[in-house]
Write an enzyme that holds these catalytic residues in place. Structure first.
Site, PDB file in Angstrom:
ATOM      1  CB  THR A 386      -0.852  -0.102   1.285  1.00  0.00           C
ATOM      2  OG1 THR A 386      -1.691  -1.259   1.171  1.00  0.00           O
ATOM      3  CG2 THR A 386      -1.705   1.102   1.571  1.00  0.00           C
ATOM      4  CB  THR A 404      -3.844  -0.238  -1.074  1.00  0.00           C
ATOM      5  OG1 THR A 404      -3.215  -1.504  -0.995  1.00  0.00           O
ATOM      6  CG2 THR A 404      -5.343  -0.412  -1.043  1.00  0.00           C
ATOM      7  CG  ASN A 406      -4.750  -6.502  -0.446  1.00  0.00           C
ATOM      8  OD1 ASN A 406      -4.313  -6.061   0.622  1.00  0.00           O
ATOM      9  ND2 ASN A 406      -5.377  -7.653  -0.524  1.00  0.00           N
ATOM     10  CB  SER A 457      -9.374  -0.576   4.407  1.00  0.00           C
ATOM     11  OG  SER A 457      -8.065  -0.076   4.298  1.00  0.00           O
ATOM     12  N   GLY A 478       1.230  -1.276   4.935  1.00  0.00           N
ATOM     13  CA  GLY A 478       1.561  -2.364   5.864  1.00  0.00           C
ATOM     14  C   GLY A 478       0.396  -3.243   6.259  1.00  0.00           C
ATOM     15  N   GLY A 479      -0.733  -3.200   5.511  1.00  0.00           N
ATOM     16  CA  GLY A 479      -1.842  -4.091   5.847  1.00  0.00           C
ATOM     17  C   GLY A 479      -2.305  -3.852   7.277  1.00  0.00           C
TER      18      GLY A 479
HETATM   19  N1  GLY Z   1      -5.239  -3.744   1.538  1.00  0.00           N
HETATM   20  C1  GLY Z   1      -4.788  -3.320   2.820  1.00  0.00           C
HETATM   21  C2  GLY Z   1      -5.832  -2.550   3.551  1.00  0.00           C
HETATM   22  O1  GLY Z   1      -6.659  -1.900   2.944  1.00  0.00           O
HETATM   23  O2  GLY Z   1      -5.856  -2.591   4.745  1.00  0.00           O
END
Ligand code: GLY
Length: 574
Positions: A386, A404, A406, A457, A478-479
């Protein structure tokens, strides 16, 4: 007399030439895409831009110099990132923007991807009941309907310059190409097998001889897509030739995005999720991002515990923050999802009494196992890549954008003839209750797949206000580690009084309830690890946690911009 006249003509000619060249300088940007340097921090008076790529940050600052505001700069920076940072910068993904405008308004723009019209809850569960994360994480079926282009046009309502001016630098970078860094060459080389597996038309990113530092990346198909957007606006993406290329790509790869999915996509203007912390006002992203609410929960769970006295990276402070993180993420798994489709109990899970109750099981002497932490009981009366950018201007506009695909390079599928990667954001839904997504996050009903719904998200573009004026503009990729990185960066500055660089660069840690492990970066103090292991914590060392981009407004009103040293990130100002 003739001589005098000659001189007059000459002076007039020179004056005209100067005016013409000034005008040209004002309408196009002069950045050398083949030779540029990385700047990690700067202090500026008029405005600043921090992003994951030096060329993108430089584009943003040039837009500010042309008279654009922070929103204009944020749009141009995102478009440049879509060219120079294909692992996360994007046209085929989505994002969120949180802004404090110079006129006092606080806005959030949601341009998160959404599930296609024929998506359904069990679309990734096969006939044997097995959750097919291979399908939700790579290739055509993993893509949600892209939101970025709609988001850029929604944002442009708050800018000053014409969209033509904002998109031209991206067109130039795609058409003329730019020099790639050693890190980028490595990243593209790692991707080669997957590119062959998930593409129906050979993308420009495939290079049999391998990429190397200093190579020039020219993106002809992407140039044409950008030119269509310049000419036709959002319809240049969601309709006409680009839409046709997306739908054809879907058909070749058994994807499900249709032309009406594209045509019906809209970005949504939302209210930022706000809360106070010791006199600061924090503006975060509301649903469908869990970011703002997780930050709210974690900060409130530590607020009354005098963390400053415990000291930065003391066992006490790390343990307290870990326990706050664990509890907030348990709530994420149960209660959070797109609030347009699921009633998210925001007021209840951020209520002070509820948060106090959550911390009742906190024991400073030992770990609270995650098996003991269930989602809270509601009080009745959401390289993994992201990317984040922070921008500020002298008119009082502050903009935090996280966007992002993802995973790094999203679905790894490039739209044939259109030159951009599609996201694999469908994996951010809970594809089967209890089955972890690529970040190990679990979920259930709140985040189940439904047509038109936006996947939960963790992205946390955040602005911290002091005296109702921008103080910090911060965010990171960083997810699921995004909210905890933002949490730690803010606490490092507000509570531990750390320099902005240290607040970003020092090793971070992350706990997300499940799995019940404490992730740490290399360099995390061994003494803290030893003492916390004795308390029952399970550690594992992982790669970089986040790439935080921050701008801090100093007491003298200057802007201190700091780019993370975990990548090629770059801070520019003027
Ligand atoms: N794809 C990572 C997020 O949106 O949290």
């Amino acid at each position: 007399m003739m001589r005098n006249k000659y001189w007059l003509y000459l002076i007039f000619f020179i004056f005209l030439s100067c005016k013409t060249s000034q005008k040209n300088n004002n309408s196009s940007i002069s950045i050398d895409p083949y030779k540029y340097t990385i700047q990690k921090s700067t202090i500026a008076e008029n405005g600043a831009v921090v992003s994951a790529h030096p060329l993108a940050s430089k584009v943003g600052v040039e837009i500010l110099k042309m008279g654009g505001n922070a929103i204009d700069a944020a749009i141009a920076t995102q478009l440049a990132l879509a060219v120079v940072y294909p692992q996360a910068g994007n046209l085929g993904g989505g994002g969120f923007m949180v802004a404090k405008l110079g006129n006092g308004k606080e806005i959030a723009i949601d341009y998160r991807e959404m599930a296609p019209g024929s998506a359904h809850r069990d679309m990734y569960i096969d006939s044997a009941g097995v959750a097919r994360t291979d399908k939700s994480q790579d290739g055509h079926l993993s893509s949600g309907v892209p939101g970025t282009v709609a988001g850029l046009f929604e944002s442009a309502k708050y800018g000053k310059l014409s969209f033509d001016k904002l998109i031209q630098p991206a067109i130039d970078l795609a058409e003329k190409g730019f020099t790639i860094s050693e890190r980028e060459a490595r990243s593209l080389n790692t991707l080669q097998d997957e590119l062959k597996q998930f593409n129906t038309v050979t993308p420009v990113f495939i290079k049999e001889s391998g990429w190397k530092e200093g190579d020039t990346l020219v993106q002809t198909d992407l140039t044409q897509t950008l030119k269509r957007i310049k000419e036709k606006g959002a319809a240049g993406f969601y309709e006409g030739e680009t839409a046709k290329l997306i739908v054809e790509e879907m058909k070749r790869g058994s994807g499900i995005i249709t032309s009406s999915d594209l045509k019906n996509y809209t970005a949504k203007l939302r209210e930022p999720h706000t809360f106070d912390y010791k006199g600061y006002k924090v503006l975060g992203m509301p649903m469908p991002s869990s970011g703002g609410i997780l930050l709210h929960q974690m900060m409130k769970m530590i607020e009354e515990r005098n963390i400053a006295s415990m000291g930065f990276q003391s066992t006490q402070a790390v343990q307290l923050m870990t326990e706050a993180e664990r509890r907030a993420y348990a709530d994420r798994a149960e209660y959070m999802g797109d609030a347009d489709f699921y009633k998210v109990p925001v007021d209840m899970i951020t209520h002070p009494v509820y948060l106090q109750e959550r911390m009742k099981t906190y024991d400073p002497a030992k770990a609270t196992p995650s098996t003991m932490i269930k989602p809270g009981i509601l009080i009745r009366a959401e390289s993994k890549e992201t990317t984040h950018l922070s921008v500020i201007d002298k008119e009082g506009n502050a903009v935090a954008v996280t966007t992002t695909l993802n995973n790094s390079y999203g679905s790894k599928t490039v739209v044939g003839g259109a030159g951009f990667f599609l996201n694999d954001e469908m994996d951010d839904f809970s594809i089967k209750p209890g089955v972890p997504n690529m970040y190990g996050a679990v979920g259930g009903e709140a985040n189940a797949i439904m047509p038109g719904k936006r996947m939960l998200s963790s992205m946390s573009p955040t602005i911290v206000l002091k005296d109702n004026k921008p103080f910090l503009v911060v965010g990171t990729p960083g997810g699921t580690t995004i909210p905890t990185s933002v949490f730690q960066t803010i606490v490092n500055i507000i509570e531990f009084n750390m320099s902005t660089e240290d607040a970003v660069y020092k090793p971070k840690f992350h706990h997300q309830w499940l799995p019940d492990t404490l992730a740490i970066e290399k360099g995390f103090p061994q003494m803290v690890i030893d003492s916390m292991q004795k308390m029952g914590y399970h550690f594992y060392e992982r790669g970089a946690i986040g790439r935080t981009e921050i701008i801090k407004v100093l007491a003298n009103k200057k802007f201190e911009a700091v780019a993370d040293n975990r990548g090629d990130d770059d801070a520019e100002g003027w």
